[in-house]
Design a protein around this motif. Structure first.
Motif, mmCIF file in Angstrom:
data_model
loop_
_atom_site.group_PDB
_atom_site.id
_atom_site.type_symbol
_atom_site.label_atom_id
_atom_site.label_comp_id
_atom_site.label_asym_id
_atom_site.label_seq_id
_atom_site.Cartn_x
_atom_site.Cartn_y
_atom_site.Cartn_z
ATOM 1 N N GLY A 78 -1.195 -20.468 -1.850
ATOM 2 C CA GLY A 78 -1.607 -19.986 -0.539
ATOM 3 C C GLY A 78 -0.599 -19.084 0.142
ATOM 4 N N SER A 79 0.460 -18.667 -0.551
ATOM 5 C CA SER A 79 1.412 -17.725 0.042
ATOM 6 C C SER A 79 0.698 -16.424 0.390
ATOM 7 C CB SER A 79 2.552 -17.428 -0.941
ATOM 8 O OG SER A 79 3.312 -18.582 -1.182
ATOM 9 N N ASN A 80 1.073 -15.848 1.513
ATOM 10 C CA ASN A 80 0.322 -14.697 2.021
ATOM 11 C C ASN A 80 1.254 -13.799 2.817
ATOM 12 O OD1 ASN A 80 -1.711 -12.990 2.784
ATOM 13 N ND2 ASN A 80 -2.668 -14.412 4.220
ATOM 14 N N GLN A 81 0.962 -12.508 2.801
ATOM 15 C CA GLN A 81 1.664 -11.553 3.655
ATOM 16 C C GLN A 81 0.632 -10.619 4.285
ATOM 17 O OE1 GLN A 81 2.693 -10.746 -0.006
ATOM 18 N NE2 GLN A 81 3.251 -12.897 0.117
ATOM 19 N N SER A 82 1.010 -9.961 5.352
ATOM 20 C CA SER A 82 0.115 -9.013 6.012
ATOM 21 C C SER A 82 0.856 -7.706 6.218
ATOM 22 C CB SER A 82 -0.351 -9.567 7.359
ATOM 23 O OG SER A 82 -1.111 -8.589 8.050
ATOM 24 N N ASN A 83 0.201 -6.589 5.847
ATOM 25 C CA ASN A 83 0.850 -5.289 6.008
ATOM 26 C C ASN A 83 -0.007 -4.313 6.781
ATOM 27 O OD1 ASN A 83 -1.092 -4.812 3.981
ATOM 28 N ND2 ASN A 83 0.090 -3.103 3.160
ATOM 29 N N HIS A 84 -0.931 -4.817 7.588
ATOM 30 C CA HIS A 84 -1.829 -3.916 8.305
ATOM 31 C C HIS A 84 -1.364 -3.664 9.731
ATOM 32 C CE1 HIS A 84 -4.498 -4.941 4.980
ATOM 33 N NE2 HIS A 84 -5.154 -3.834 5.292
ATOM 34 N N MET A 85 -1.215 -2.397 10.033
ATOM 35 C CA MET A 85 -1.074 -1.960 11.420
ATOM 36 C C MET A 85 -2.430 -1.345 11.763
ATOM 37 S SD MET A 85 1.827 0.567 12.986
ATOM 38 C CE MET A 85 1.946 0.844 14.754
ATOM 39 N N TYR A 86 -3.209 -2.029 12.557
ATOM 40 C CA TYR A 86 -4.643 -1.794 12.571
ATOM 41 C C TYR A 86 -5.071 -0.409 13.033
ATOM 42 C CZ TYR A 86 -5.012 -6.640 11.369
ATOM 43 O OH TYR A 86 -4.901 -7.831 10.694
ATOM 44 N N LYS A 87 -4.211 0.336 13.724
ATOM 45 C CA LYS A 87 -4.576 1.698 14.106
ATOM 46 C C LYS A 87 -4.330 2.689 12.981
ATOM 47 C CE LYS A 87 -3.717 1.111 19.065
ATOM 48 N NZ LYS A 87 -2.940 1.589 20.233
ATOM 49 N N LEU A 88 -3.328 2.441 12.165
ATOM 50 C CA LEU A 88 -2.925 3.418 11.160
ATOM 51 C C LEU A 88 -3.167 2.954 9.726
ATOM 52 C CD1 LEU A 88 0.451 4.605 12.727
ATOM 53 C CD2 LEU A 88 -1.782 5.683 12.897
ATOM 54 N N GLY A 89 -3.592 1.713 9.537
ATOM 55 C CA GLY A 89 -3.805 1.251 8.177
ATOM 56 C C GLY A 89 -2.608 0.510 7.640
ATOM 57 N N PRO A 90 -2.620 0.222 6.328
ATOM 58 C CA PRO A 90 -1.572 -0.608 5.723
ATOM 59 C C PRO A 90 -0.288 0.172 5.466
ATOM 60 C CG PRO A 90 -3.153 0.036 4.066
ATOM 61 C CD PRO A 90 -3.672 0.577 5.352
#
Length: 367
Positions: free
Chosen positions: A30-42
């Motif tokens: 279940g390890s997870n990361q997030s790379n989204h800056m929602y206005k400009l994308g990942p």
């Protein structure tokens, strides 16, 4: 979407690794990361330096950097950079990130990992294309610890030695964790520099102090300055930069030659390591090996012996705690000293103590 360096693994379908650089990394379920800056994308990415682990259901919001041989537990959303605090725990409690510097230096799991990687290297061809350095302690990780000591002492100076906790990289370091971190880093530095010194003491033929000074002189131009971890290969930045410059100038224009030159840097690791350690011994202890006295060398060897045995005893205690948990179920804590890993720790204490005594005997017989 990741750069997976050697021995980067997970055994769980629920693991998500994305937009990151990893090496010798074990990702929990279940390890997870997030790379989204929602206005400009990942657009964000992160780095978990060599030997890092993530616990089950851990989460990191990129961008972030995690120091070598660290453990990540819980959810971390404040973009920490703990690269100067290797061998640490990064633990989330009630939405706060707590950093425990150096805690993994006393973990038996860390040592077991470091031992299993070379055993799992099943490449049979003597001409190995990947240059992998398995050393747990190296100029790369020790420089991080030296910088980490500066960081921790700076926090003490800024907030006072009696503060309950210290703020660092949007996280908190408890007072006891900071003091333990200074202790563990100091022991690891003593161990590494002492290992490097004793190797030269025992491999050199000398009868007088002047002959010893001569024998200890480094024999290579590379080694001082910063070091790099290049997907498993540890090397002086200066040596790598000179090679890259030669490529850019067209002096190296054949991929086979380039591979050979990279392997040359890898094969000279211990010569470069001693060049680095030779300078750091003067920087850290204030002892110039070009003019040191026999008494100063004796002091370094004794300091090394104390740190090596001290770290091994911490590992033994960590293993004992694990057996204590087992004994709650099966009552077999008495089998602790029969465990192969525990036996190797006890044997290591015995061997290193004998090596230290041998080195001291040679120094005390100097003419």
């Amino acid at each position: 979407a990741i750069f997976a360096g050697p021995f980067t693994v997970t055994h769980h379908k629920s693991t998500l690794l994305i937009a990151g650089i990893f090496s010798f990394m074990n990702a929990g379920s279940g390890s997870n990361q997030s790379n989204h800056m929602y206005k400009l994308g990942p657009v964000h990415h992160g780095l978990l330096e060599r030997g890092s682990k993530t616990a089950s259901d851990s989460y990191i919001l990129w961008p972030a950097k995690v120091g070598a041989f660290s453990l990540v537990m819980g959810r971390h959303v404040c973009h920490q950079d703990t690269s100067d605090l290797p061998f640490s725990y990064l633990i989330e409690q009630q939405s706060t990130s707590y950093i425990v510097p150096g805690a993994n230096l006393k973990s038996s799991g860390t040592i077991r990992d470091a031992r299993k990687w070379p055993l799992r290297d099943s490449r049979a061809d003597p001409d190995k294309l990947d240059c992998i350095n398995y050393n747990l302690l190296s100029p790369y990780t020790i420089r991080k610890m030296l910088d980490g000591i500066i960081v921790l002492r700076g926090l003490q100076k800024a907030s006072g030695r009696n503060s309950d906790s210290y703020s660092f990289q949007s996280g908190l370091i408890r007072n006891s964790s900071l003091n333990n971190g200074l202790k563990y880093y100091g022991m690891a530095i003593d161990k590494f520099l002492g290992n490097s010194l004793i190797t030269r003491l025992m491999e050199s033929d000398y009868r007088t102090l002047d002959e010893l000074h001569e024998a200890l002189l480094p024999t290579t131009e590379y080694g001082t300055g910063d070091w790099l971890d290049m997907s498993g290969m540890i090397a002086p930045e200066h040596a790598v930069s000179d090679l890259l410059n030669a490529v850019e100038r067209g002096e190296v224009n054949d991929v086979v030659v380039l591979g050979s030159l990279i392997n040359d840097i890898h094969s000279e690791y211990y010569a470069y390591e001693w060049k680095w350690a030779y300078g750091v011994i003067k920087e850290y202890y204030g002892i110039d090996l070009q003019s040191t006295s026999a008494d100063e060398l004796v002091g370094l060897v004794r300091r090394w012996k104390e740190s090596v045995v001290g770290l091994d005893r911490l590992l033994y205690e960590d293993a004992r705690k694990e057996y204590a948990l087992r004994s709650m179920m099966d009552g077999n804590e008495s089998l602790l000293d029969e465990d192969p890993f525990v036996q190797s720790i006890l044997e290591h204490i015995k061997d290193k103590s004998a090596l230290g005594d041998d080195a001291l005997s040679r120094l005390e017989s100097l003419e």
